[in-house]
Design a protein around this motif. Structure first.
Motif, short mmCIF file in Angstrom:
data_model
loop_
_atom_site.label_atom_id
_atom_site.label_comp_id
_atom_site.label_asym_id
_atom_site.label_seq_id
_atom_site.Cartn_x
_atom_site.Cartn_y
_atom_site.Cartn_z
N THR A 95 0.82 -1.21 0.00
CA THR A 95 0.00 0.00 0.00
C THR A 95 0.86 1.26 0.00
O THR A 95 0.32 2.37 -0.05
N ASP A 96 2.17 1.11 0.05
CA ASP A 96 3.05 2.27 -0.14
C ASP A 96 3.11 2.66 -1.61
O ASP A 96 3.59 3.75 -1.95
N LEU A 97 2.64 1.76 -2.48
CA LEU A 97 2.76 1.99 -3.93
C LEU A 97 1.42 2.00 -4.66
O LEU A 97 1.37 2.39 -5.83
N ALA A 98 0.35 1.53 -4.02
CA ALA A 98 -0.93 1.44 -4.71
C ALA A 98 -2.07 1.49 -3.69
O ALA A 98 -1.88 1.19 -2.51
N ASN A 99 -3.28 1.84 -4.17
CA ASN A 99 -4.46 1.98 -3.31
C ASN A 99 -5.36 0.76 -3.48
O ASN A 99 -6.05 0.63 -4.49
N TYR A 100 -5.36 -0.14 -2.48
CA TYR A 100 -6.21 -1.32 -2.48
C TYR A 100 -6.54 -1.66 -1.04
O TYR A 100 -6.15 -0.93 -0.11
N HIS A 101 -7.25 -2.76 -0.80
CA HIS A 101 -7.64 -3.16 0.55
C HIS A 101 -6.42 -3.71 1.28
O HIS A 101 -6.08 -4.88 1.18
N GLY A 102 -5.78 -2.85 2.06
CA GLY A 102 -4.51 -3.19 2.69
C GLY A 102 -4.60 -4.15 3.86
O GLY A 102 -3.56 -4.54 4.40
N ASN A 103 -5.82 -4.53 4.26
CA ASN A 103 -5.93 -5.52 5.33
C ASN A 103 -5.64 -6.94 4.83
O ASN A 103 -5.58 -7.87 5.63
N TYR A 104 -5.49 -7.07 3.52
CA TYR A 104 -5.21 -8.37 2.92
C TYR A 104 -3.83 -8.32 2.27
O TYR A 104 -3.33 -7.25 1.88
N THR A 105 -3.21 -9.47 2.14
CA THR A 105 -1.85 -9.54 1.59
C THR A 105 -1.83 -10.41 0.34
O THR A 105 -2.78 -11.16 0.06
N TYR A 106 -0.72 -10.32 -0.39
CA TYR A 106 -0.50 -11.17 -1.55
C TYR A 106 0.91 -11.70 -1.49
O TYR A 106 1.86 -10.94 -1.28
N GLY A 107 1.05 -13.01 -1.70
CA GLY A 107 2.37 -13.62 -1.69
C GLY A 107 3.08 -13.38 -0.37
O GLY A 107 2.51 -13.60 0.70
N SER A 108 4.28 -12.88 -0.44
CA SER A 108 5.08 -12.62 0.77
C SER A 108 4.95 -11.18 1.24
O SER A 108 5.75 -10.72 2.06
N GLY A 109 3.95 -10.46 0.74
CA GLY A 109 3.75 -9.08 1.14
C GLY A 109 3.19 -8.96 2.54
O GLY A 109 2.81 -9.95 3.18
N SER A 110 3.11 -7.73 3.02
CA SER A 110 2.61 -7.46 4.38
C SER A 110 1.31 -6.67 4.32
O SER A 110 0.99 -6.05 3.29
N LYS A 111 0.58 -6.68 5.42
CA LYS A 111 -0.61 -5.85 5.52
C LYS A 111 -0.21 -4.38 5.50
O LYS A 111 0.90 -4.01 5.90
N GLY A 112 -1.14 -3.54 5.07
CA GLY A 112 -0.85 -2.11 5.00
C GLY A 112 -2.08 -1.29 5.30
O GLY A 112 -2.97 -1.72 6.04
N LYS A 113 -2.15 -0.10 4.71
CA LYS A 113 -3.26 0.81 4.95
C LYS A 113 -4.48 0.43 4.11
O LYS A 113 -4.34 -0.13 3.04
N TYR A 114 -5.65 0.76 4.60
CA TYR A 114 -6.88 0.60 3.83
C TYR A 114 -7.56 1.95 3.80
O TYR A 114 -8.21 2.38 4.75
N ALA A 115 -7.44 2.69 2.69
CA ALA A 115 -7.92 4.06 2.59
C ALA A 115 -9.44 4.14 2.57
O ALA A 115 -10.01 5.15 2.98
#
Length: 558
Positions: free
Chosen positions: A432-452
């Motif tokens: 979510t540092d690079l794109a606006n999506y539902h940051g409570n969910y992750t993809y692959g080895s990514g981490s949770k982030g913000k949910y705008a």
């Protein structure tokens, strides 16, 4: 911005990139970067060869080779092929003239690197078929211009190649632009060859679409007669196609010409670096580098502008592999598609752009002046139907006298991937540092982030893909021209929209269309490059997630 100030800015950016690279690792890494700046194109094998031959005593570890190639100093230009920008190369090569470098490596170190490169390229030319010799010639010239005993030969070969391409006329124009750019890079070493440099300057003017004042003059370079007469005397010859130059002019028909101008932007990729016990815990590293592309700006009036980006022609594998996380059956089968060049909106259409075009005369249907739920001039327009988006394009076409439309699904995915094959153009995951999506969910080895929980202003993350397009993942879904098909069996392979005539003749609103890119409310898997979404073209206006970006279907040539 003037050329000199632009050059200064580019040089300063290059200096900062090099400083960040050295600060991230250690000073010895900088030595490797300087030694690897001489070749125009780098391979892992060549970087290893340079390190082993020159830097074993400088405690430059083997891992530095990969760190250099994957850093922001280099960009991939092919399979296991990497290149530095001219500004980065120039700044690194200048270090060999400093007292620090000359004290550490001696006054002739750069010549030693040039001799090694020449020997290496000569070996490659001797072990590869004649059809591949052209690939190595520029690399060989890059070495020869630094060697006193070979510089004259390099000048003669360059001059011969130049005149041969001039004699080919239009068919040699793209190669001429590449060679002219090379001469500019070699300028410090070729400055004593006044005739060659003057001809290169005239050639540069001609490639910009201007007739140089000395177009009829001939320049003698070691027995080679250089002249622009063969092309300037061709009646009606179009000075419009070029390769990586200051301005490119493209024709769209009588009275409608566009000048493409270069712009700089930042590209970001995500690297997953194993850390921790048994290297099982991946660390997400964001790598950034500068890139250049071409585009033009459409004036919509009242200070509102629409920025368009030139997308080069090419082929890609459309769809996603079955092994990709989040893959769905409608993304199969993967198939090769060849796409013609076109121009695409740098961002999704904004609310300010929508309001400007919605105020233009109606073509077929009415447009609400301000349909979006999340208000903001620079936010993407949303709550628009497929029919609304088509009407927008038709009004814009009528206003500009240029043909605007929705992208085909193949054009959209090709533009989104920008040469990548990973789930996102960022890489194997997203943040979510690079794109606006539902940051409570992750993809692959990514981490949770913000949910705008709302749209964000276009381009607000400040990063684009390799083509110079922003917000291709998340923010708003983007309408495409095609009808929906449940898989790619029988799909076009030429990049055109896949439309069913029988459905076009049907007046009801149940002929499904499709959208791409995901939105602010989606899990990251729905924002992948290959992800697809289906919806009726007549939108229910309580959907706050549907927008679009436009395409200008003009072909252009690098």
């Amino acid at each position: 911005m003037t050329t000199s100030s632009s050059d200064q800015l580019t040089g300063e950016l290059a200096k900062q990139q090099i400083e960040r690279f050295v600060a991230r690792f250690e000073p010895n890494y900088g030595y490797l970067a300087c030694h690897c700046a001489l070749p125009l194109v780098l391979t892992p094998e060549l970087v290893n060869y340079i390190r082993v031959q020159f830097l074993l005593n400088q405690e430059v570890p083997w891992i530095a080779e990969a760190d250099l190639l994957l850093s922001e100093l280099c960009r991939p230009v092919g399979y296991e092929l990497y290149a530095m920008t001219p500004a980065i190369r120039s700044h690194l090569l200048a270090q060999f003239e400093t007292s620090e470098f000359q004290h550490k490596f001696g006054r002739n170190r750069l010549k030693s690197v040039a001799q090694l490169l020449m020997d290496y390229v000569t070996y490659l030319m001797g072990t590869h078929p004649p059809s591949r010799q052209g690939e190595f010639q520029a690399q060989q010239w890059a070495a020869m211009v630094y060697l006193d005993q070979h510089r004259t030969q390099a000048e003669e070969e360059i001059a011969t190649a130049l005149q041969g391409l001039v004699n080919r006329g239009k068919n040699g124009q793209a190669e001429l632009a590449r060679l002219q750019r090379l001469i500019q890079e070699f300028r410090p070493q070729l400055s004593q060859y006044d005739s060659l440099m003057k001809f290169a300057e005239s050639l540069g003017m001609w490639l910009k679409g201007k007739i140089p004042p000395d177009a009829s003059q001939s320049y003698g370079v070691h027995g080679v007669n250089l002249s622009l007469n063969p092309v300037t005397q061709l009646e009606g010859f179009p000075a419009m196609e070029t390769f990586e130059f200051e301005v490119v002019t493209i024709g769209l028909g009588a009275g409608t010409e566009i000048e493409l101008e270069p712009f700089e932007f930042e590209v970001t990729t995500i690297e997953l670096k194993p850390t921790g016990w048994f290297r099982r815990k991946p660390e997400l590293i964001i790598n950034r580098h500068q890139q250049q592309a071409y585009g033009f700006t459409e004036d919509l009036g009242n200070g509102v502008e629409l920025e368009m980006v030139a997308i080069p022609e090419g082929s890609f594998m459309m769809g996603s592999p079955e092994t990709e996380q989040g893959h769905r059956e409608e993304e199969s089968p993967q198939h090769q598609v060849t796409v013609k060049s076109f121009l695409m909106g740098k961002y999704p259409v904004t609310q300010a752009q929508w309001q400007a075009v919605a105020a233009l005369p109606q073509v077929n249907t009415e447009l609400k002046p301000n349909p979006s739920y999340f208000k903001g001039e620079n936010r993407p327009v949303e709550r628009v139907s497929w029919y609304d988006a088509v009407e927008f394009c038709e009004r814009l076409s009528q206003y500009t006298k240029r043909q605007y439309r929705l992208p085909s699904e193949a054009e959209w995915e090709y533009a989104c991937r920008a040469g990548t094959t990973t789930p996102f153009h960022f890489g194997e995951t997203i943040t979510t540092d690079l794109a606006n999506y539902h940051g409570n969910y992750t993809y692959g080895s990514g981490s949770k982030g913000k949910y705008a929980q709302e749209t964000t202003p276009v381009g607000s993350f400040g990063v684009a893909n390799e083509f110079g397009l922003y917000d291709m993942h998340g923010n708003v879904w983007e309408w495409c021209a095609d009808h929906w098909h449940s898989n790619y069996e029988g799909a076009p392979t030429d990049g055109s929209a896949w439309e069913d005539e029988s459905k076009n003749d049907n007046d009801n609103d149940n002929n499904w269309r499709l959208l791409r890119g995901g939105c602010w409310g989606n899990v990251p898997g729905s924002c992948r490059s290959g992800s697809r979404f289906i919806y009726v073209p007549a939108l229910w206006h309580n959907v706050y997630t549907f927008g679009f970006r436009v395409v200008c279907g003009c072909a252009w040539t690098l």
